[in-house]
Design an enzyme around this catalytic site. Structure first.
Site, PDB file in Angstrom:
ATOM      1  N   ASP A 246       4.560   0.392   3.735  1.00 26.69           N
ATOM      2  CA  ASP A 246       3.544   0.888   4.371  1.00 26.69           C
ATOM      3  C   ASP A 246       2.205   1.285   3.462  1.00 26.69           C
ATOM      4  O   ASP A 246       1.220   1.299   3.837  1.00 26.69           O
ATOM      5  CB  ASP A 246       3.802   2.215   5.264  1.00 26.69           C
ATOM      6  CG  ASP A 246       5.026   1.940   6.316  1.00 26.69           C
ATOM      7  OD1 ASP A 246       6.191   1.742   6.087  1.00 26.69           O
ATOM      8  OD2 ASP A 246       4.333   1.331   7.371  1.00 26.69           O
TER       9      ASP A 246
HETATM   10  C1  LIG Z   1       5.605  -5.374   7.500  1.00 26.59           C
HETATM   11  S1  LIG Z   1       6.096  -3.573   7.001  1.00 26.59           S
HETATM   12  C2  LIG Z   1       6.260  -2.791   8.293  1.00 26.59           C
HETATM   13  C3  LIG Z   1       6.689  -1.358   7.899  1.00 26.59           C
HETATM   14  O1  LIG Z   1       6.230  -0.470   8.756  1.00 26.59           O
HETATM   15  C4  LIG Z   1       7.518   0.044   9.490  1.00 26.59           C
HETATM   16  O2  LIG Z   1       6.958   1.310   9.846  1.00 26.59           O
HETATM   17  P1  LIG Z   1       6.989   1.742  11.624  1.00 26.59           P
HETATM   18  O3  LIG Z   1       7.954   0.878  12.305  1.00 26.59           O
HETATM   19  O4  LIG Z   1       7.059   3.294  11.571  1.00 26.59           O
HETATM   20  O5  LIG Z   1       5.604   1.400  11.756  1.00 26.59           O
HETATM   21  C5  LIG Z   1       8.471   0.024   8.432  1.00 26.59           C
HETATM   22  O6  LIG Z   1       8.095   1.218   7.439  1.00 26.59           O
HETATM   23  C6  LIG Z   1       8.184  -1.041   7.949  1.00 26.59           C
HETATM   24  O7  LIG Z   1       8.553  -1.414   6.642  1.00 26.59           O
END
Ligand SMILES: CSC[C@H]1O[C@H](OP(=O)(O)O)[C@H](O)[C@@H]1O
Length: 353
Positions: A246
């Site tokens: 992220d």
């Molecule tokens: C393509 S990396 C996406 C990244 O975002 C996810 O978090 P969330 O589902 O809370 O938006 C997760 O950290 C992933 O690695």
């Protein structure tokens, strides 16, 4: 046909997103018409994933400004409105850098615009946002091939991989980052098996990654987060852990889904290569280390209940950080669309700027 988290129809200027709260049981698209809608679907995690929320946020603001410009011919007034909407959309979720970077890029478009009408300003924003959508798929396929090539040089033949959260077509405009590497390994006959951690409490692994892996017919097994250590101990074919990001700080410290840090500790203990996959838009060159990264805390209900069914004792206290930070010294390589940076007594990410 790969799964599409985001659909934009240029003819009708209509943006729709796959409602990920309903997956894997229902495949329902919902329309996003403006920045308010965009803020809502990002905050509620109807759409999630660092690249995906940046693209949806940018398109939502651009479409909002296009609509506003229909009644406001003055370019400067439209620029002021667009600026306010961009500052608003970035408040939806704080940890991923992609959305705030997209907002900064769109503010630069506004500053550089010589458009003489409100509509002209709006169209420049929309053009930039639409290009983000197209560029992301190409970037992910480069990440996939760069990562698969690097892994093939580190290992002898096909490998089993473990991954956490969802980093595939449902977290991006398509193909995925870490899951893009898994897809590339598979397409080159280099994937023995992929183990997906369920990723409590939002269950991106069980609900989203498993959905993608079944859809693509990849050799995959779902495991609980608590099984990660035994998985590495019992299955020597597990040679790599591939995760998303992220926000990657300038020194390589990486914020990613909660549970990533402990996976990295386990990988180090078991001699499993630990790889972060991310587009360069996820790298925050202004942030010196992971200590500065703001970690979003999510509502207690996301942990105490599963799809509306309570699973915890009423009244119990809850800590629900959505992310953690993996220190650079636990990461073997950072894979981007521009290439792979290996950890050589630390990361030098400057060539990725
Ligand atoms: C393509 S990396 C996406 C990244 O975002 C996810 O978090 P969330 O589902 O809370 O938006 C997760 O950290 C992933 O690695």
């Amino acid at each position: 046909m790969s799964l599409e988290a985001i659909k934009y129809d240029a003819q009708s200027q209509r943006l729709t997103i796959l409602d990920q709260l309903k997956l894997p049981h229902e495949s329902v698209y919902v329309e996003v018409k403006n920045a308010q809608d965009g803020h809502d679907v990002i905050k509620r995690m109807v759409v999630r994933g660092a690249p995906a929320i940046a693209i949806v946020g940018a398109l939502a603001v651009a479409l909002d400004v296009v609509e506003t410009a229909k009644a406001e011919p003055d370019a400067e007034k439209v620029k002021q409105y667009a600026t306010e909407r961009l500052k608003y959309i970035v408040t939806s979720r704080p940890t991923a850098v992609n959305l705030s970077r997209a907002a900064t890029d769109l503010l630069s478009v506004l500053a550089a615009s010589s458009a003489q009408s409100g509509a002209g300003v709006a169209n420049e924003l929309l053009e930039f946002a639409v290009k983000m959508l197209a560029d992301d798929v190409a970037d992910n396929k480069s990440i996939g091939s760069n990562g698969a090539e690097w892994i093939s040089k580190q290992t002898d033949g096909p490998v089993a991989a473990v991954t956490v959260c969802n980093t595939g077509s449902l977290a991006t405009a398509g193909y995925g980052t870490a899951l893009g590497i898994v897809r590339s390994l598979h397409s080159h006959n280099l994937l023995k098996h992929v183990y997906a951690l369920e990723t409590r409490p939002y269950n991106q692994g069980a609900r989203l990654t498993a959905y993608e892996l079944v859809h693509d017919k990849l050799p995959a097994t779902l495991v609980t987060d608590s099984m990660a250590a035994s998985l590495m101990a019992r299955f020597p074919d597990v040679k790599v852990a591939v995760v998303g990001a992220d926000r990657v700080a300038a020194n390589g410290d990486t914020a990613n889904k909660i549970g990533t840090y402990q996976l990295a500790v386990l990988a180090k203990f078991h001699g499993v290569k630990f790889i972060v996959a991310a587009p360069t838009t996820s790298i925050d060159f202004e942030m010196r280390s992971g200590a500065e990264i703001v970690i979003e805390e999510r509502p207690a209900e996301e942990l105490t209940s599963v799809q509306g069914v309570a699973v915890a004792a009423p009244g119990i206290g809850v800590w629900n950080p959505a992310f953690d930070v993996t220190p650079a010294n636990l990461i073997d390589a950072i894979v981007t669309e521009k290439g792979v940076v290996e950890n050589k007594n630390g990361f030098d990410l400057t060539f990725l700027k």
